[in-house]
Design an enzyme around this catalytic site. Structure first.
Site, PDB file in Angstrom:
ATOM      1  N   GLU A 177       0.785  -1.237   0.000  1.00 35.61           N
ATOM      2  CA  GLU A 177       0.000   0.000   0.000  1.00 35.61           C
ATOM      3  C   GLU A 177       0.814   1.283   0.000  1.00 35.61           C
ATOM      4  O   GLU A 177       0.283   2.344  -0.314  1.00 35.61           O
ATOM      5  CB  GLU A 177      -0.938   0.027   1.219  1.00 35.61           C
ATOM      6  CG  GLU A 177      -1.786  -1.221   1.396  1.00 35.61           C
ATOM      7  CD  GLU A 177      -2.772  -1.465   0.256  1.00 35.61           C
ATOM      8  OE1 GLU A 177      -2.821  -0.650  -0.685  1.00 35.61           O
ATOM      9  OE2 GLU A 177      -3.483  -2.475   0.304  1.00 35.61           O
ATOM     10  N   SER A 237     -11.282  -6.341  -7.963  1.00 31.81           N
ATOM     11  CA  SER A 237     -10.748  -5.820  -6.707  1.00 31.81           C
ATOM     12  C   SER A 237     -11.728  -4.794  -6.136  1.00 31.81           C
ATOM     13  O   SER A 237     -12.856  -5.146  -5.804  1.00 31.81           O
ATOM     14  CB  SER A 237      -9.345  -5.251  -6.924  1.00 31.81           C
ATOM     15  OG  SER A 237      -8.684  -5.052  -5.697  1.00 31.81           O
ATOM     16  N   ASP A 289      -5.345 -15.864  -3.135  1.00 31.32           N
ATOM     17  CA  ASP A 289      -5.188 -14.406  -3.129  1.00 31.32           C
ATOM     18  C   ASP A 289      -4.540 -13.950  -1.825  1.00 31.32           C
ATOM     19  O   ASP A 289      -5.043 -14.222  -0.733  1.00 31.32           O
ATOM     20  CB  ASP A 289      -6.570 -13.753  -3.284  1.00 31.32           C
ATOM     21  CG  ASP A 289      -6.496 -12.307  -3.740  1.00 31.32           C
ATOM     22  OD1 ASP A 289      -5.537 -11.613  -3.350  1.00 31.32           O
ATOM     23  OD2 ASP A 289      -7.403 -11.865  -4.461  1.00 31.32           O
ATOM     24  N   HIS A 324      -4.150 -12.587  -6.385  1.00 35.20           N
ATOM     25  CA  HIS A 324      -5.012 -11.482  -6.802  1.00 35.20           C
ATOM     26  C   HIS A 324      -4.897 -11.239  -8.301  1.00 35.20           C
ATOM     27  O   HIS A 324      -5.764 -10.614  -8.898  1.00 35.20           O
ATOM     28  CB  HIS A 324      -4.617 -10.218  -6.028  1.00 35.20           C
ATOM     29  CG  HIS A 324      -5.668  -9.154  -6.017  1.00 35.20           C
ATOM     30  ND1 HIS A 324      -6.950  -9.376  -5.585  1.00 35.20           N
ATOM     31  CD2 HIS A 324      -5.632  -7.846  -6.398  1.00 35.20           C
ATOM     32  CE1 HIS A 324      -7.660  -8.262  -5.680  1.00 35.20           C
ATOM     33  NE2 HIS A 324      -6.887  -7.329  -6.178  1.00 35.20           N
TER      34      HIS A 324
END
Length: 748
Positions: A214, A613, A688, A720
């Site tokens: 992130e 997502s 994922d 993912h």
């Protein structure tokens, strides 16, 4: 409601270009258009043409190196070099001949996933030595030194992967992370660990999960400019919760226990140390008494005398820049950046540079838009200004006092490259062609530009230019000539139209549309793609690949819209999503659907939505909010409950579940799962590591218990990123079989 033709829409100013009408080529002698299949879209060679990556200039400027993908394998990259004196290209490292093909460690696989290069093979990164006579090349978990003359030296040969490999600033040392320790050695000699081994939960020299996923920080150590010291992160994740991830495959199952900090739960405790290259004279950096913080960025002053550390609070509303004495670890706050407005957050950035004179070029949203500032002697000077956004600081030529950057100054949908002189920042020069969307990188001294450009009809081209933007040489011209992979499909290529429509508060939202050739009186189904979350900008005027053209070739209209909350429109455009996920962006996408129904060529009963997502989450929330508006929805890898997603992303926009449980409940896709009455297809990778599979099982269970029908396609062993030469066509063929089964089909 009165239907609009495109001509009427043009008159109202809602559309920026009209779609192509059907053409009859039966008497023209032209070759009949060849429709694209999903199999061809994802096969090799790439229909985009060559896609070079990581173009770099050697320190002496003679060689231009880049990673180039193969015609027979679009995802395998080799290292190529262009001799600017001789004017010729040569392959420097052949990844197939040199590589062992050994399977990467799980740590390296996951690092690649978080760097969004998990699908690539061969060489994915490299680094020049300071002398410019060799290149450090990681390949298949080991390290090699490739000399310009052709000699290749293998530096490591181990079962473990060497993570985050790097040459030191002077090129004297090679460093990497292995088995949770930082290793350092003289180039060409055996490396050894310089940090202790402290168990499975403590790691040195790596970035913790949320930093990688992130915060766009992929490393956990930083060499000083003179190689005298290294700043090294140590993190303890023993307090972080564990998610059990099962990589279910065709020939067996592997189970991994992954440390994953969900919203409101403890993060890893991060510390920073400074040490000599051999690990001696280690001192701890004072990051403050509060350990529940984020280590955002670490940088050395150009002369190595100071270490600058960016410390972000857990709420992500305050960013302190610390000035650290590398000899003692003592620190002081140099300055503080606060969120640009109440109920907003700090967007971290790599768009800053410390200059030799001690001043700083710094990106900030403090005036409501992302702009550049200069910090010198305790004072701030704003360098760029206006209702547009600087999206990237490319470089600073300190000799000429010239700053280069990328921005939306001329067009929010088509970024350009600009420059100004520090002595007169108000006079901004555009260096690129408005006909294209442009992106750039520069060498360390900011004397040569590497420009990549494209538009809707021209795939990516790249070239090098001087500081005035004058083209010096092509890197990849990528012309759509007869031998280009996309050439057989040019006849059916349809143009993209752009326009704006108002949100409920009057804010203008940009959209894009691609239609098949329209036949009078016929109505067409819509494939309405969305992402919707904070960050990515979906609508842009660059080359967007062949996938949308394949969808249009099937007889569908492609449509996409950037809702409030997405990037590059300023603080007030992003802010409405604060503690309100699943609200404003759902309403903006609804406005897009209602806008579509006004057109006489759109079949209002056949608007299907698809997202991955955050987009998968949006599909669920849209179907729950507006039953009957959409003919069907595809939800790929959705977050279904924000308490299941990670701290740094989720808390930035939502706070914590403990502090605002009501916001989390309202944002969740679980409570109203039974309200979904339109056809739904859920897709998820069962391994994922980002949006963990529990997100899918939560809503699957809820809908099953409520006897609500839906369909699903699960991909064992996939993370993912559910993609590949065979898997990607399978995914999209599944989507369109689902749409056909529910009557979302083109006209006869």
């Amino acid at each position: 409601m009165r239907k609009l033709t495109f001509a009427a829409a043009l008159a109202l100013g809602t559309c920026l270009a009209a779609p192509a009408l059907a053409q009859n080529n039966s008497n023209t002698g032209e070759t009949a258009p060849m429709d694209l299949t999903f199999e061809r879209v994802f096969a090799s060679p790439s229909l985009d043409g060559p896609a070079p990556r990581q173009a770099k200039l050697s320190p002496d400027g003679r060689y231009l190196t880049l990673l180039k993908n193969r015609e027979d394998d679009r995802e395998r990259y080799d290292l190529w070099a262009y001799d600017r004196e001789k004017g010729d290209w040569s392959m420097l490292v052949d990844s197939e001949k040199l590589g062992t093909g050994r399977e990467l460690s799980e740590d390296e696989k996951m690092q690649r996933e978080r760097a969004r290069v998990g699908s690539l093979k061969g060489i994915i990164s490299y680094q020049w030595t300071k002398e410019g006579d060799a290149v450090l090349v990681p390949l298949d978990g080991d390290l090699y030194l490739a000399r310009i003359g052709g000699e290749v030296i293998q530096l490591t040969d181990t079962e473990e992967s060497e993570l985050n490999p790097s040459l030191s600033s002077t090129g004297a040392y090679v460093s990497f992370v292995r088995d949770r320790q930082l290793w350092v050695g003289d180039v060409g000699a055996e490396a050894s660990p310089v940090t202790p081994k402290e168990g499975d939960a403590i790691r040195w020299g790596e970035a913790e999960f949320v930093a990688q996923e992130e915060m766009a920080r992929l490393t956990g150590y930083w060499w000083s400019p003179d190689d005298r010291r290294i700043a090294v992160e140590r993190f303890d994740e023993s307090m972080v919760g564990i998610v059990t991830r099962a990589a279910i495959g065709a020939t067996g199952t592997k189970v991994f226990d992954q440390r994953y900090p969900v919203a409101g739960s403890p993060n890893a405790v991060v510390e920073l140390f400074v040490m000599d290259p051999d690990g001696q004279n280690r001192v701890k950096v004072d990051l403050g008494e509060n350990t529940d913080i984020y280590l955002a960025r670490v940088d050395w002053a150009p002369d190595g005398s100071v270490l600058y550390v960016q410390r972000q609070n857990r709420e992500q509303t305050v960013l302190d820049v610390l000035k650290v004495d590398p000899a003692t670890g003592n620190s002081e706050v140099l300055f503080t950046e606060n969120a640009a407005m109440e109920d907003y957050w700090i967007n971290l950035s790599d768009d800053y540079k410390w200059l030799d004179d001690g001043s700083l070029i710094w990106w900030s949203e403090r005036d409501g838009f992302g702009h550049l500032y200069r910090y010198a002697d305790g004072n701030w000077t704003q360098l760029t200004k206006g209702k547009w956004v600087v999206t990237k600081l490319l470089g600073v030529d300190q000799e000429q006092g010239r700053v280069y950057f990328q921005a939306t100054r001329d067009d929010v949908l088509a970024q350009q490259i600009y420059a100004f002189n520090l002595a007169n920042p108000g006079e901004v020069e555009r260096l690129t062609d408005l006909f294209y969307t442009n992106a750039g990188t520069m060498d360390g001294k900011a004397q040569t530009l590497l420009v990549t450009r494209s538009n809707d009809d021209i795939p990516p081209q790249s070239y090098i230019a001087d500081g005035q933007g004058n083209q010096l040489a092509w890197i990849e011209r990528n012309e759509l000539t007869a031998d280009h992979p996309y050439a057989p499909y040019l006849a059916s290529h349809q143009p993209t139209q752009y326009g704006v429509l108002p949100a409920e508060d009057g804010t203008l939202l940009y959209w894009e549309m691609v239609t098949p050739p329209l036949e009078p009186g016929k109505k067409y189904p819509v494939y309405f793609y969305h992402y919707g979350g904070p960050g990515p900008q979906t609508v842009n005027k660059g080359w967007n690949g062949a996938l949308r053209q394949a969808i249009v070739d099937k007889g569908y209209i492609w449509f996409a819209l950037d809702n409030r909350g997405s990037a590059n429109r300023g603080v007030k455009f992003e802010q409405p999503i604060y503690r309100a996920m699943g609200g404003v962006e759902v309403r903006d996408q609804k406005a897009g659907a209602e806008f579509l129904t006004q057109f006489d060529f759109v079949d209002a009963d056949k608007i299907a939505i698809d997202g991955w997502s955050y987009g998968g989450y949006m599909t669920l929330k849209q179907l729950q909010a507006d039953p009957g508006l959409y003919a069907a929805g595809i939800s790929g890898a959705p977050v279904t409950k924000w308490e299941l997603y990670d701290t740094h992303y989720t808390e930035r926009y939502m706070g914590t579940p403990q502090a605002d449980a009501q916001a989390y409940e309202k944002a969740s896709a679980i409570p109203d799962a039974a309200k979904i009455t339109d056809p739904l297809l859920i897709i998820h990778g069962m391994a994922d590591d980002n949006v963990v599979f529990e997100n899918a099982t939560e809503i699957i269970s809820k809908m099953q218990e409520a006897n609500v029908p839906f369909e699903m396609m699960l991909y064992p062993g996939y993370t993912h990123r559910v993609s590949g030469e065979q898997i990607s066509p399978h995914r999209y063929n599944t989507v369109f079989r689902f749409l056909e089964a529910h009557g979302v089909t083109p006209p006869e």
